[in-house]
Design an enzyme around this catalytic site. Sequence first.
Site, short mmCIF file in Angstrom:
data_model
loop_
_atom_site.label_atom_id
_atom_site.label_comp_id
_atom_site.label_asym_id
_atom_site.label_seq_id
_atom_site.Cartn_x
_atom_site.Cartn_y
_atom_site.Cartn_z
N TYR A 259 0.81 -1.22 0.00
CA TYR A 259 0.00 0.00 0.00
C TYR A 259 0.84 1.27 0.00
CZ TYR A 259 -4.57 -2.27 0.36
OH TYR A 259 -5.71 -2.98 0.08
N SER A 260 0.63 2.16 0.98
CA SER A 260 1.19 3.51 0.93
C SER A 260 2.65 3.61 1.28
CB SER A 260 0.37 4.45 1.84
OG SER A 260 -0.89 4.71 1.27
N CYS A 261 3.31 2.50 1.57
CA CYS A 261 4.77 2.54 1.63
C CYS A 261 5.32 3.06 0.31
CB CYS A 261 5.34 1.15 1.94
SG CYS A 261 4.98 0.57 3.62
#
Length: 407
Positions: free
Chosen positions: A62-64
């Site tokens: 995801y937002s990594c």
Amino acid sequence: MHCDPRFSRVREAYERNFTDGVELGSAFAVYLDGELVVDLWDGVADRHTGRPWERDTPVFAYSCTKAITATVLLQLAERGLVDVTAPVAEVWPEFGVRGKQRITVEHLLSHQAGLPALDERVPVEEFEDLPAIAARLAGQRPIWRPGSAHGYHALTYGFLVGEVVRRVTGKSVGELVAAEISGPLGLDLWVGAPDDVIAKAARLTAEPRPGSETGRKLGEPGKGDGAPRRAPGAPVRATTPIGPPKDPVTAIAMAARDPGSLTNRALGNPRIQDLEGGANNPVLLRAGWPAAGVVTTARSLAAFYRALLAGELLRPETLEDAIRPRVAGPDQILLLESSFGLGFMRPGMTFFLPSVSAFGHTGMGGSIGLADPRHGLAAGYVMNKMADVFAGNQRVIRLMEAVYRSI
């Protein structure tokens, strides 16, 4: 697996997560002063088949992705191809309409642009057409005056920053990650994964909600979820007023129940649930969304941050400026105190760490990548059992506290 004896308490904390039943499969890696001191993995990659989690098992984090995308843009800035202080419209003329003429690249990177959500539902057919989604944002008006507030652009961050990258180079973020980061460093890290990587990726599973007996693949609708169905393209408007929440806990609970809230709009469009299997669907893993599209291992995610600290990806002065907080305070989307530099999270309620000198980025469900210049640390944690929490989770907190106690 490998764990330096100095970090034995980290291994104990990692094993405790499995003993306590809060993990299905996961991996955790730590570099100290450039040396790999922790490299742990365990559990199953797929709860349906029992396939074990192996040393090279990648997973959608995801937002990594956001920190990786920021690094790509900052590399272009170092080469003089992008001025982060300049208006976005200088490289993307169609963007400079409807009150967006003065939005800068810095505003995009620090979540100040006022474009946290798409006005219209993005159809599934468009999920892999990133320029088309960016064009939708170019036609919108900001929800707040750019630069006057900040709010987490959970998905739109990637379409906005990614389009700036494409306008400057003619290439996608994923292509540049492969050419400038993963390839040269030999990392198992993709923003837009090829089919062979997708085939061996771990499958995400949602943590059971209270009253349910089993988890479900992330993105699959639960029974009676109560969310109204809208036809593709139908406008979705906020029903929650803009402004700092008086009581964050109450505000988050209200926003989570309200499908028309700005929070839900920012987190849920494009609607991943429209894909069969949700975030496990190859369409998403292949699409390479620059806000939420990375497929990687914990070791490679940690190695990305190791390379940042070593000056292998950005000049030290560039990184120092990039992690300088541009905003801090009430987040209009996350409804908690948050702090951001240029694409990097800084410590706060949404990036909870024992050290104020750390920077990095979390991913929905619990994944995290980070570095701490003061302590020479770089770490990556990925998993497939998604934590049903809004920000942070006890697994990572337990692991990072053990790391800091070991140095």
